[in-house]
Design a protein around this motif. Structure first.
Motif, PDB file in Angstrom:
ATOM      1  N   VAL A  70      33.783  33.665  31.237  1.00 19.67           N
ATOM      2  CA  VAL A  70      33.004  34.968  31.396  1.00 19.67           C
ATOM      3  C   VAL A  70      34.037  36.092  31.584  1.00 19.67           C
ATOM      4  O   VAL A  70      33.749  37.370  31.627  1.00 19.67           O
ATOM      5  N   LEU A  71      35.155  35.980  32.056  1.00 22.74           N
ATOM      6  CA  LEU A  71      36.253  36.876  32.674  1.00 22.74           C
ATOM      7  C   LEU A  71      36.590  37.708  31.036  1.00 22.74           C
ATOM      8  O   LEU A  71      36.479  39.114  31.211  1.00 22.74           O
ATOM      9  N   ASP A  72      36.607  36.911  30.051  1.00 24.51           N
ATOM     10  CA  ASP A  72      36.891  37.701  28.723  1.00 24.51           C
ATOM     11  C   ASP A  72      35.406  38.292  28.399  1.00 24.51           C
ATOM     12  O   ASP A  72      35.719  39.530  27.699  1.00 24.51           O
ATOM     13  N   ASP A  73      34.239  37.727  28.397  1.00 29.49           N
ATOM     14  CA  ASP A  73      33.201  38.616  27.994  1.00 29.49           C
ATOM     15  C   ASP A  73      33.011  39.842  28.817  1.00 29.49           C
ATOM     16  O   ASP A  73      32.602  40.897  28.186  1.00 29.49           O
ATOM     17  N   TYR A  74      33.551  39.784  29.993  1.00 27.58           N
ATOM     18  CA  TYR A  74      33.077  40.959  30.928  1.00 27.58           C
ATOM     19  C   TYR A  74      34.489  41.729  30.870  1.00 27.58           C
ATOM     20  O   TYR A  74      34.364  43.089  31.381  1.00 27.58           O
ATOM     21  N   GLN A  75      35.492  41.435  30.345  1.00 28.72           N
ATOM     22  CA  GLN A  75      36.610  42.110  30.498  1.00 28.72           C
ATOM     23  C   GLN A  75      37.240  42.743  31.545  1.00 28.72           C
ATOM     24  O   GLN A  75      37.401  43.752  32.012  1.00 28.72           O
ATOM     25  N   MET A  76      37.178  41.625  32.607  1.00 27.61           N
ATOM     26  CA  MET A  76      37.491  41.969  33.791  1.00 27.61           C
ATOM     27  C   MET A  76      38.526  40.679  34.631  1.00 27.61           C
ATOM     28  O   MET A  76      38.505  39.562  34.090  1.00 27.61           O
ATOM     29  N   THR A  77      39.344  41.241  35.453  1.00 29.93           N
ATOM     30  CA  THR A  77      40.094  40.036  36.326  1.00 29.93           C
ATOM     31  C   THR A  77      39.092  39.381  37.203  1.00 29.93           C
ATOM     32  O   THR A  77      38.011  39.828  37.146  1.00 29.93           O
ATOM     33  N   GLU A  78      39.512  38.204  37.621  1.00 25.05           N
ATOM     34  CA  GLU A  78      38.585  37.570  38.600  1.00 25.05           C
ATOM     35  C   GLU A  78      38.346  38.476  39.951  1.00 25.05           C
ATOM     36  O   GLU A  78      37.240  38.301  40.302  1.00 25.05           O
ATOM     37  N   ASN A  79      39.292  39.254  40.412  1.00 24.21           N
ATOM     38  CA  ASN A  79      39.128  40.122  41.571  1.00 24.21           C
ATOM     39  C   ASN A  79      38.014  41.202  41.101  1.00 24.21           C
ATOM     40  O   ASN A  79      37.000  41.517  42.106  1.00 24.21           O
ATOM     41  N   ARG A  80      38.144  41.694  39.944  1.00 22.98           N
ATOM     42  CA  ARG A  80      37.219  42.743  39.370  1.00 22.98           C
ATOM     43  C   ARG A  80      35.676  42.219  39.294  1.00 22.98           C
ATOM     44  O   ARG A  80      34.895  42.866  39.951  1.00 22.98           O
ATOM     45  N   LEU A  81      35.698  41.105  38.731  1.00 19.11           N
ATOM     46  CA  LEU A  81      34.484  40.342  38.533  1.00 19.11           C
ATOM     47  C   LEU A  81      33.752  40.355  39.878  1.00 19.11           C
ATOM     48  O   LEU A  81      32.555  40.331  40.157  1.00 19.11           O
ATOM     49  N   THR A  82      34.485  39.662  41.046  1.00 16.14           N
ATOM     50  CA  THR A  82      33.909  39.363  42.468  1.00 16.14           C
ATOM     51  C   THR A  82      33.408  40.862  43.073  1.00 16.14           C
ATOM     52  O   THR A  82      32.230  40.885  43.257  1.00 16.14           O
TER      53      THR A  82
END
Length: 333
Positions: A203-215
């Protein structure tokens, strides 16, 4: 295929709530004594000074709105596909009006909330594609009113909702999308013994985000209802604090599984009733005013849209009553 919806049950122990979906699950609300007590409890929770009077005055309207929704949806289920969108849309509209009475005792306070609240492009362009079509939200009308009152979703005026982005948020359509595009629109969620859900780090690739950014992103977009609790090697562990506001997590009623949307469009964060209302509104307008295109779709089935629309309508007639039941059950707790 849909038999399991008649006896579907699921629970979330971590929230001390038990949600059960069953056939005719709205019947308990459709008698005067129970409906009045239910509305009274809802109005008291809103600290309404004249709660008893409001419950008494709205009781019959609440019951009849639910019953009228039932009639439309059941009639749609036994009608030709050509008119199903119209019947299903009005069925959903009456259900929503019943739900509104639980959070807005004065509904409808003005004529402004009686309109649909959406607008569609009346004249379809040449080579029109439903999947590329959009509806536009209006300042006034049922859509914006129930979005705010029932789900606290605000500031929708002027938003354009894309049909593909809406359809891809319905988990029961995922097999068709997967077959057509060789790409599933959802990640499956697996619940662990701690009540957390395991989500693939893909999902991090799907959203193009780092773990902290997704959080941070999920916390902001869901008002803390969907949170990343911790991470493991290939998995994120997330918590759902409210099933009624769990998007982009959704419940697939066909396989009784929670899933997580792989798309971060604003439609991904809408409650499902907003999605169903928007899609059925546009399809009902097409069925009424764009009959040439509509019947070409039904008789010639020229493209990928036919399978998605037909499945969507079939799912709508089964799932909408359960979504309404779920909303009322949460209000009752």
């Amino acid at each position: 295929m849909f038999d399991m919806l008649d006896s579907l049950e699921y629970s979330e122990d971590n929230m001390n709530k038990n949600f059960s979906w069953q056939k005719d699950g709205l019947l308990p609300y459709q008698n005067t004594e129970s409906a009045r007590a239910f509305l009274l409890n809802s109005y008291r929770s809103l600290a309404l000074p004249n709660a008893e009077e409001a419950a008494y005055n709205n009781c019959t309207r609440f019951i009849y709105s639910l019953e009228h929704g039932d009639v439309f949806l059941k009639q749609a289920d036994h009608s030709p596909l050509a008119i199903q969108p119209v019947l299903a849309f009005y069925g959903l509209s009456h259900y929503i009006k019943a739900c509104l009475l639980t959070v807005d005792f004065a509904y409808p306070a003005t004529v402004h909330v009686l309109a649909h609240g959406l607008s569609a492009r009346r004249k379809k362009k040449q080579n029109y594609s439903f999947l590329h079509d959009e509806v536009k939200t209006q300042r006034h009308g049922l859509f914006s009113h129930f979005s705010e009152k029932m789900f606290h979703v605000k500031h929708l005026e002027g938003s354009k909702l894309n049909m593909y982005n809406l359809l891809v948020q319905i988990p029961e359509l995922a097999p068709i999308f997967s077959f057509q595009a060789k790409h599933s629109p959802f990640h499956p969620l697996q619940k662990n013994e701690d009540g957390l859900y395991l989500l693939s780090k893909q999902v991090l690739d799907d959203y193009q985000m780092t773990e902290n950014r997704l959080t941070d992103f999920l916390k902001q977009k869901t008002n803390g209802n969907v949170t990343v609790e911790k991470a493991e090697k290939d998995t994120l562990l997330i918590k759902l604090s409210s099933l009624s506001q769990a998007a982009p997590c959704r419940f697939n009623s066909l396989n009784s599984q929670w899933v997580f949307s792989r798309y971060k469009t604003h439609e991904a964060f809408y409650p499902e009733l907003l999605i169903y209302y928007s899609l059925l509104y546009n399809l009902s307008m097409i069925a009424r005013y764009e009959t040439e295109w509509w019947y070409d779709l039904l008789k010639l089935t020229p493209g990928k849209e036919f399978s998605l629309i037909k499945q969507f309508l079939s799912v709508s007639m089964r799932k909408i009553p359960h979504l309404i039941e779920n909303f009322l059950n949460i209000k009752m707790d």
